[in-house]
Write an enzyme that holds these catalytic residues in place. Structure first.
Site, short mmCIF file in Angstrom:
data_model
loop_
_atom_site.label_atom_id
_atom_site.label_comp_id
_atom_site.label_asym_id
_atom_site.label_seq_id
_atom_site.Cartn_x
_atom_site.Cartn_y
_atom_site.Cartn_z
N ASP A 44 0.81 -1.23 0.00
CA ASP A 44 0.00 0.00 0.00
C ASP A 44 0.83 1.27 0.00
O ASP A 44 0.39 2.29 -0.51
CB ASP A 44 -1.05 0.01 1.13
N SER B 79 -5.50 -4.13 13.37
CA SER B 79 -5.77 -2.70 13.17
C SER B 79 -6.64 -2.04 14.21
O SER B 79 -7.57 -1.30 13.89
CB SER B 79 -6.38 -2.44 11.79
N SER B 80 -6.31 -2.26 15.49
CA SER B 80 -7.08 -1.55 16.51
C SER B 80 -6.80 -0.06 16.44
O SER B 80 -7.72 0.75 16.62
CB SER B 80 -6.79 -2.11 17.90
N ASP C 67 -5.27 0.06 6.16
CA ASP C 67 -6.05 -0.25 7.37
C ASP C 67 -7.18 0.74 7.57
O ASP C 67 -8.32 0.37 7.86
CB ASP C 67 -5.14 -0.24 8.60
C1 GLA Z 1 0.32 -2.29 8.47
C2 GLA Z 1 0.11 -0.90 7.87
C3 GLA Z 1 -0.56 -0.99 6.51
C4 GLA Z 1 0.13 -1.99 5.60
C5 GLA Z 1 0.38 -3.31 6.32
C6 GLA Z 1 1.21 -4.25 5.50
O1 GLA Z 1 -0.90 -2.85 8.78
O2 GLA Z 1 -0.63 -0.09 8.73
O3 GLA Z 1 -0.62 0.29 5.92
O4 GLA Z 1 1.31 -1.47 5.08
O5 GLA Z 1 1.02 -3.12 7.56
O6 GLA Z 1 0.55 -4.64 4.36
#
Ligand code: GLA
Length: 392
Positions: free
Chosen positions: A37, A129-130, A176
């Site tokens: 990303d 992703s909290s 995320d």
């Molecule tokens: C974390 C980052 C995302 C992405 C992932 C790996 O979750 O917050 O932006 O880069 O790692 O894909």
């Protein structure tokens, strides 16, 4: 989490009365497209039904009060609208504060303070992703509370990422926050991070489930190793741009595998070359995987997930022993179509596609072997794909 429980707790902490509103923003799991990303590539995440709840009420003054049911021992954290700088004492409240600051930078000025109660059901340190969900939640609450009608959900995702990068010092990409803001029940989001064009792909599978396996480990220095990967990719782009034919490229996501292989020796540092190889090939795999899913070729999708893991393990080097063990064990189990590390890496979770009849076998045999080898249990969540952030 029940609304009544949240409201009850809010009243206990801040007192009753006034207009009290409830919001939710989900965590995410990424099916494929990892570390692409921030390289202008594609990702394929989906929103979960677990996430972060927020209960909020405006204040008359400019005070900000924060209380998390997940950190009750911390008690109430306070700040005010004229002191929006990150600090050690602020703890978790630096995430909402960062978003409020970032909104201001974009011209969305918050007129008054508020009292906020937070409660999250994403397992701590799981890499689901909290923090992104807390950021997106804050953006949506500010929109709801202060009537920022022009503020779109995509913009909330962008502002949340900006806050994470510039207030909290983690140079993450957009995945995320985008998944948390834009998720859709029973769909994954095929997102081109270079243009933010996206498409929802149905992932309700008749014969298989998405299973997240939590290694329950989080290794140290995750943020700095993440930022280092990002710099290595940027260095690779700088080297590639010295080649006349590639002078125009802005990111690794613009290259296909063939072009990369033709010019990869222009990247002088061998480590940066490996990182770039992952970013380029993972992007291609993601595009292929979405096509496989559309064609109903779940086995093909699974094989691409496996290849993604190998690349993250060997070229990008963001896996760890515990995660590799979970993936190796999964690959041995009949009925597992694919398994890989998911998220930023260095611990956290794996994601697997498991045929319905194999789910119990998957859990039992992994648990047995994992506990024996690592000394603690793993945790399993059979995924329900939920909607992006909402008020309720
Ligand atoms: C974390 C980052 C995302 C992405 C992932 C790996 O979750 O917050 O932006 O880069 O790692 O894909």
């Amino acid at each position: 989490m029940k609304k009544e429980q949240l409201l009850e707790k809010f009243a206990e902490i801040y007192g009753d009365g006034g207009e009290i509103r409830c919001f939710f923003a989900p965590g995410r799991v990424n099916l494929i497209g990892e570390h692409t990303d921030y390289n202008g590539g594609h990702v394929f995440p989906c929103a979960l039904t677990i996430g972060t709840y927020g209960v909020i009420r405006k204040r008359e003054d400019d005070k900000l009060r924060f209380y998390s049911m997940n950190f009750q021992e911390t008690g109430m954290l306070t700040s005010d609208l004229s002191h929006l700088t990150p600090s050690k004492e602020a703890g978790w409240s630096d995430y909402p504060k960062g978003v409020i600051w970032a909104l201001g930078e974009r011209g969305y000025r918050i007129p008054t303070g508020f009292d906020l109660l937070i409660c999250g059901d994403i397992p701590a340190g799981s890499g689901l992703s909290s923090s992104a969900s807390l950021e997106v939640l804050t953006g949506l609450m500010m929109k709801g509370l202060f009537g920022f009608e022009k503020l779109s959900m995509v913009e909330i995702a962008q502002i949340s990422q900006y806050a994470e990068n510039n207030f909290n010092g983690m140079n993450c990409g957009i995945m995320d926050q985008f998944a948390s803001a834009m998720g859709k029940k029973d769909h994954a989001i095929f997102l081109d991070t270079a243009t933010l064009q996206y498409e929802y792909a149905p992932v309700k599978m008749e014969n298989a489930k998405i299973v997240i396996t939590n290694s329950k480990v989080k290794h140290s220095l995750v943020d700095s190793k993440y930022n280092e990967r990002r710099q290595q990719c940027e260095e690779a782009v700088r080297d590639l741009r010295k080649v006349e034919e590639l002078a125009h490229i802005k990111s690794l996501g613009e290259l296909d595998r063939e072009t990369f292989e033709k010019y990869e020796t222009a990247i002088t540092d061998p480590i940066c070359r490996m990182r770039a190889r992952h970013a380029v090939c993972e992007n291609q795999r993601t595009i292929q995987a979405v096509q496989a899913l559309k064609d109903g070729d779940l086995a093909g999708f699974g094989r691409l997930m496996n290849a993604s893991h190998v690349s993250l393990r060997d070229d990008y080097q963001v896996s760890c022993d515990e995660i590799d063990l979970l993936v190796d064990l999964a690959w041995e189990i009949p009925g597992v179509l694919g398994a890989r590390i998911t998220g930023g890496g260095f611990g956290g979770c794996t994601v697997s596609i498991v045929e319905n009849e194999a789910v119990d076998r998957y859990k039992e045999s992994i648990q047995r072997a994992y506990e024996k080898r690592v000394g603690h249990k793993a945790e399993f969540y059979v995924v329900d794909i939920g909607d992006g952030a909402y008020a309720f």
